[in-house]
Scaffold this motif. Structure first.
Motif, mmCIF file in Angstrom:
data_model
loop_
_atom_site.group_PDB
_atom_site.id
_atom_site.type_symbol
_atom_site.label_atom_id
_atom_site.label_comp_id
_atom_site.label_asym_id
_atom_site.label_seq_id
_atom_site.Cartn_x
_atom_site.Cartn_y
_atom_site.Cartn_z
ATOM 1 N N TYR A 132 0.828 -1.206 0.000
ATOM 2 C CA TYR A 132 0.000 0.000 0.000
ATOM 3 C C TYR A 132 0.865 1.259 0.000
ATOM 4 O O TYR A 132 1.967 1.282 0.552
ATOM 5 N N THR A 133 0.321 2.282 -0.606
ATOM 6 C CA THR A 133 1.022 3.562 -0.649
ATOM 7 C C THR A 133 -0.005 4.687 -0.639
ATOM 8 O O THR A 133 -1.171 4.486 -0.982
ATOM 9 N N THR A 134 0.439 5.868 -0.242
ATOM 10 C CA THR A 134 -0.403 7.065 -0.303
ATOM 11 C C THR A 134 0.281 8.088 -1.196
ATOM 12 O O THR A 134 1.481 8.339 -1.049
ATOM 13 N N PHE A 135 -0.466 8.647 -2.127
ATOM 14 C CA PHE A 135 0.096 9.610 -3.070
ATOM 15 C C PHE A 135 -0.848 10.794 -3.205
ATOM 16 O O PHE A 135 -2.051 10.705 -2.932
ATOM 17 N N GLY A 136 -0.300 11.918 -3.634
ATOM 18 C CA GLY A 136 -1.080 13.138 -3.758
ATOM 19 C C GLY A 136 -1.513 13.407 -5.188
ATOM 20 O O GLY A 136 -0.808 13.066 -6.140
ATOM 21 N N CYS A 137 -2.668 14.041 -5.332
ATOM 22 C CA CYS A 137 -3.161 14.492 -6.639
ATOM 23 C C CYS A 137 -3.493 15.981 -6.550
ATOM 24 O O CYS A 137 -4.095 16.427 -5.570
ATOM 25 N N MET A 138 -3.126 16.721 -7.587
ATOM 26 C CA MET A 138 -3.468 18.135 -7.658
ATOM 27 C C MET A 138 -4.537 18.342 -8.715
ATOM 28 O O MET A 138 -4.510 17.709 -9.782
ATOM 29 N N TRP A 139 -5.469 19.258 -8.414
ATOM 30 C CA TRP A 139 -6.599 19.501 -9.307
ATOM 31 C C TRP A 139 -6.638 20.972 -9.728
ATOM 32 O O TRP A 139 -6.236 21.852 -8.981
ATOM 33 N N LYS A 140 -7.150 21.187 -10.913
ATOM 34 C CA LYS A 140 -7.308 22.553 -11.401
ATOM 35 C C LYS A 140 -8.324 23.289 -10.531
ATOM 36 O O LYS A 140 -9.245 22.696 -9.976
ATOM 37 N N LYS A 141 -8.135 24.578 -10.440
ATOM 38 C CA LYS A 141 -9.059 25.405 -9.667
ATOM 39 C C LYS A 141 -10.474 25.253 -10.213
ATOM 40 O O LYS A 141 -10.718 25.411 -11.416
ATOM 41 N N GLY A 142 -11.414 24.926 -9.319
ATOM 42 C CA GLY A 142 -12.804 24.761 -9.705
ATOM 43 C C GLY A 142 -13.157 23.396 -10.254
ATOM 44 O O GLY A 142 -14.337 23.097 -10.484
ATOM 45 N N GLU A 143 -12.168 22.539 -10.451
ATOM 46 C CA GLU A 143 -12.411 21.230 -11.075
ATOM 47 C C GLU A 143 -13.012 20.225 -10.106
ATOM 48 O O GLU A 143 -13.842 19.390 -10.489
ATOM 49 N N CYS A 144 -12.613 20.282 -8.849
ATOM 50 C CA CYS A 144 -12.986 19.257 -7.885
ATOM 51 C C CYS A 144 -13.697 19.900 -6.693
ATOM 52 O O CYS A 144 -13.189 20.872 -6.112
ATOM 53 N N LYS A 145 -14.827 19.357 -6.309
ATOM 54 C CA LYS A 145 -15.590 19.882 -5.174
ATOM 55 C C LYS A 145 -15.344 19.040 -3.927
ATOM 56 O O LYS A 145 -14.949 17.881 -4.007
ATOM 57 N N LYS A 146 -15.606 19.643 -2.794
ATOM 58 C CA LYS A 146 -15.370 18.981 -1.516
ATOM 59 C C LYS A 146 -16.136 17.676 -1.395
ATOM 60 O O LYS A 146 -15.648 16.705 -0.807
ATOM 61 N N GLU A 147 -17.335 17.634 -1.971
ATOM 62 C CA GLU A 147 -18.182 16.453 -1.822
ATOM 63 C C GLU A 147 -17.934 15.392 -2.895
ATOM 64 O O GLU A 147 -18.549 14.312 -2.881
ATOM 65 N N ASP A 148 -17.031 15.658 -3.840
ATOM 66 C CA ASP A 148 -16.777 14.707 -4.927
ATOM 67 C C ASP A 148 -16.152 13.416 -4.409
ATOM 68 O O ASP A 148 -15.415 13.404 -3.416
ATOM 69 N N SER A 149 -16.429 12.334 -5.120
ATOM 70 C CA SER A 149 -15.778 11.058 -4.843
ATOM 71 C C SER A 149 -14.778 10.767 -5.962
ATOM 72 O O SER A 149 -14.738 11.473 -6.980
ATOM 73 N N PHE A 150 -13.983 9.714 -5.771
ATOM 74 C CA PHE A 150 -12.886 9.454 -6.699
ATOM 75 C C PHE A 150 -12.858 7.984 -7.105
ATOM 76 O O PHE A 150 -13.197 7.100 -6.321
ATOM 77 N N THR A 151 -12.428 7.765 -8.323
ATOM 78 C CA THR A 151 -12.160 6.420 -8.820
ATOM 79 C C THR A 151 -10.698 6.333 -9.228
ATOM 80 O O THR A 151 -10.156 7.270 -9.818
#
Length: 873
Positions: free
Chosen positions: A12-31
């Motif tokens: 297992y590992t943990t990694f970071g993702c950066m998103w464009k401004k306005g692209e991702c909302k607090k309530e969004d989920s991820f795949t």
């Protein structure tokens, strides 16, 4: 966002993702999609926000075995569910944790990190607790002596920090206590457990809160017990040294009379369970009556170039027997019996010596394993200073008075445990285990992706379209390669040193000035952290990431104060990491380590950011300019230069603002920035200001600069100022940066005219340090003359009239205890860090103005030899 596997093994590992401004909302989920094209279970959390409230950075945990060599994280779809999930049950005074392979019982407070681990209903480990040994001076019959005092961990609180389907993390806070109730060395320990994993990982942080004259570190680590069964010849121990695996049994399969059965010795070393029958059993039973059993093994890596293994029988008054000597142990340990085995590993085992293990009770029903981050077999750590005073003028120390203080510094290390049903792991399994914790998987995005999103502000991508561009890229590479090799060549290793560089080289002695005050350990002076992290951002190289990671881990812990009167401050460069009397915000600022946090989601850095978010209050305890101004003449209680003091606070506030989306920390930035706007020359003014840590206002006190104007911009200020100007959408602040860059590169006469004489005799020294500011100004003001001047200064700092060799090494035979020594005789980390950082940033602003050939550069070089001037500085 698409990411590739930068380095590392499995798990297992943990990694970071950066998103464009306005692209991702607090309530969004991820795949999360693996390289097979299939969805992979993922556990996600938000780590930063854009000013508009949209999500900027997220951290994702997944199994790298499923991710493969690359992955993509997508927004807006529910994550794939694993076939099973972690379960954490609250049992009142304890947590019960089930991960599909193991069950842990974790008390919420008390003596133990866990009281029991079971696998398949069988107990495999019990009673894990922190251990500490301090050596203290005593008088024995009128003569000086020492005594070792044993302390055991007391957990004040165990909290469930993260709970998810794939991973849970427990955070323990506490201290060590002896039998008399004396408390020493606070700790913060994290335990991480993954779904369907046989492994658990500890991140162990201790904070030194002892008396440097009395409390010498003799031993530090964790201990736990593990049950054993079976005959002594079926009890094994393994250790990974330099090459291959050291493997022994509690009972050595050698007997003169009677002889051991044919083939038993080789079968034992293959890790097979010996099960003698009939005549062979009679022989083995007879041998068991008359053979020594090795009960205790001790493993100690006592330096960067030596380890030893010793063993002894059970009982008092018996000596240890030397078993093996070696150089740099890989450091994985395993011991076991037919009941199963446990493997233990310490990350950076030899690099952060003196580490080791003691396993005792191998002849009994339960063995006890001590995992030593500081082995008691090594020389104790002496926290005292090397002198009773400072040496300001001769040795470049802050002041002539002693200011060394280790109280409040910290150190963080990583430990892994793995459990198996096998009696002892195979050598290959040991290798795989060592790889998993030594070189964990790391996933990152492409440099182009980060660059497009202005991750961490302004920096350039590599290009080799012109001769000068090729030369600059080669110098950046040569500088990195030199420091990467220098860590090894100079043995910059050890628990309190690993990760740091030295400050200045001594060409006469062919060593770094390890013993000369402020020229010794660098302690992030002139931000080599920013240089290395931005060099990684633009190249995506695994070896750059590793060097930057080690520097961040060291600098965020050892060089700074986590408790006490200097909390939130760090110590300026010195022979001892905590040695200089100058305690400043710039050494501790969050700006050094935001890169590592957002790229990896490292939980320990969250503690450190919490320590820093309001550290302006420490300015009441330590005025950075208190020795230069009379208190009775001050209107405010302290001082802060706009850089590096206030700019460092801005890094802390910006980090807290984006991490928590808390407008109070945006407001903290705006208070000071508005005060600077009101100064006569705005950002050019000062840079000394009075400062009120309670209201956060800066008070203009005239054009005064303590230490030189270059100090305003050589400690990371350009990076944070340009980044926060964008985040605040503050056009006036951008204009102020541009104007600062323009004025810095004017002649003294022109500057006096433009400022109407306000700057007086202030010297705008070492303009190479300001080239990124000048480049920003040249781009914003469309000033080609300024751009040409910036490139002349920056390039001429490393190019001479007849010299374009740059960071080229010289080789010397049989020098400095090396068969072949590689050195750059004029080198200093100040110069390298600032040259590389300014090149990386300036290329982003005014690449189009860069001379195309080196001949064009040399045509405008001062005959005085600009390069030599900068190198000496």
């Amino acid at each position: 966002m698409k990411l590739t596997k930068l380095k590392g093994g499995k798990g297992y590992t943990t990694f970071g993702c950066m998103w464009k401004k306005g692209e991702c909302k607090k309530e969004d989920s991820f795949t999360c999609i693996g390289d097979s094209g299939n969805a992979v279970p993922v556990q996600s959390r938000i780590t930063a926000f854009w000013p508009d409230g949209s999500v900027k950075w997220t951290a994702h945990t997944a199994d790298s075995d499923l991710l493969g060599d690359f992955t993509e994280v997508r927004i807006g779809q529910a994550s794939k569910k694993a076939d099973s999930k972690m379960a954490v049950l609250d049992k009142g005074d304890a947590y019960e944790v089930l991960n599909g392979k193991m069950k842990l019982l974790i008390p919420k407070s008390g003596d133990f990190l866990f009281t029991e681990i079971t696998r398949g209903g069988n107990s495999v480990a019990m009673n894990c607790r922190p251990e500490l040994i301090l050596q203290q001076p005593v008088e024995i019959d009128g003569n000086p002596g020492t005594v070792d005092r044993n302390y055991l961990g007391k957990i004040e609180r165990a909290e469930l920090e993260e709970e998810g389907d794939l991973q849970c993390i427990f955070k323990y806070t506490g201290t060590h206590k002896d039998s008399k109730g004396d408390e020493k060395l606070q700790f913060v320990i994290r335990l991480k457990l993954d779904l369907d994993s046989d492994e658990l990982n500890f991140t162990h942080t201790f904070i030194y809160d002892g008396d440097e004259d009395r409390d010498f570190l003799k031993g530090l680590g964790l201990s736990f017990e593990s049950p054993l069964n079976g005959e002594p010849y079926n009890r094994h121990i393994k250790f990974m040294g330099d090459r291959g695996v050291f493997h022994e049994s509690v009972m050595t399969m050698v007997s003169w009379r009677p002889r051991t059965p044919e083939g038993y010795d080789r079968a034992q070393m293959r890790g097979e369970i010996l099960d003698p029958k009939d005549k062979e059993k009679e022989i083995m039973d007879k041998i068991l009556e008359d053979v020594p059993f090795w009960d205790t093994y001790d493993f100690c890596q006592d330096s960067a170039t030596h380890f030893e293994i010793r063993k002894k029988l059970s009982g008092e008054g018996l000596c240890f027997v030397d078993a093996l000597q070696g150089e740099r142990a890989k450091g994985a340990l395993a011991f076991g019996s037919p009941a199963g085995s446990v493997s233990v590993g310490i990350r950076d085992f030899w690099e952060k010596y003196p580490s080791g293990y003691t396993v005792t009770g191998l002849t009994k029903d339960s063995a006890k394993c001590f995992v030593w981050l500081w082995s008691p077999e090594a020389r104790p750590m002496d926290f005292r200073h090397y002198a009773t005073r400072g040496y300001n003028q001769v040795c470049y120390e802050g002041y002539d008075y002693k200011g060394a203080d280790p109280y409040g510094i910290a150190c963080t290390n990583e430990i892994a445990l793995r459990f198996s049903d096998e009696m002892i792991p195979s050598d290959e399994e040991m290798e795989n285990f060592a790889e998993s914790y030594t070189n964990p998987p790391v996933y990152t995005g492409s440099p182009e992706y980060y660059h497009d999103l202005h991750a961490f502000g302004y920096w350039s991508l590599p290009s080799d379209e012109t001769e000068t561009e090729k030369w600059l890229e080669r110098q950046l590479e040569k500088a990195f390669e030199f420091y990467k090799k220098e860590v090894e060549q100079r043995n910059w290793y050890g628990m309190f040193n690993y990760g740091d560089f030295m400050h200045t080289y001594d060409p006469a002695r062919h060593v770094w000035r390890y013993d000369v005050g402020g020229y010794a350990w660098d302690n992030t002076e002139l931000v080599p952290t920013l240089w290395l992290w931005l060099y990684f951002m633009r190249t995506g190289r695994a070896d750059v990431f590793e060097l930057a990671e080690k520097l961040s881990r060291h600098a965020s812990e050892v060089d700074v104060y986590h408790i006490g009167k200097y909390k939130g401050m760090g110590s300026r460069h010195n022979v001892r990491h905590w040695g200089c009397p100058c305690k400043e915000a710039r050494i501790a600022m969050a700006g050094h380590h935001r890169y590592y946090y957002y790229l990896t989601g490292d939980r320990r850095l969250e503690d450190i950011f919490e320590e820093l978010k309001d550290n302006e209050t420490t300015f009441l305890n330590r005025d950075p300019l208190g020795d230069f101004y009379d208190k009775k003449d001050m209107k405010m209680p302290s001082h802060a230069r706009s850089g590096p003091d206030w700019s460092s606070l801005c890094y802390n506030w910006l980090t807290e603002w984006e991490r928590k989306n808390d407008p109070a920390y945006r407001h903290k930035i705006e208070i000071g920035s508005e005060d600077i706007k009101k100064a006569p020359l705005k950002l050019v003014s000062g840079p000394d200001f009075e400062f009120d840590p309670e209201t956060l206002h800066l008070g203009y006190i005239g054009e005064r600069t303590t230490g030189g104007t270059h100090l305003q911009i050589c400690m990371g200020a350009p990076s944070v100022w340009t980044e926060m100007a964008d985040l605040l959408e503050d056009e006036e602040w951008k204009d102020m940066i541009a104007e600062y860059g323009r004025i810095y590169f004017l002649s003294s006469e022109e500057r006096a005219k433009v400022t109407k004489g306000l700057v007086g005799k202030r010297e705008f020294s070492l303009p190479m340090f300001a080239c990124c500011m000048g480049g920003y100004g040249a781009e914003r003001l469309k000033d080609r003359e300024l751009a040409d001047n910036v490139w002349r200064i920056l390039l001429n700092s490393l190019i001479g009239l007849d010299n374009t060799e740059g960071f080229s090494v010289k080789e010397l035979a049989d020098t400095a205890n090396r068969a072949v020594l590689e050195e750059i005789p004029w080198i200093s980390t100040n110069f390298v860090a600032q040259f590389c950082l300014n090149v990386i940033m300036t290329l982003e602003f005014i690449r189009d103005s860069l001379p195309k050939t080196l001949k064009e550069v040399q045509n405008v070089i001062d005959a005085a030899g600009t390069a030599e001037i900068f190198r000496k500085a």
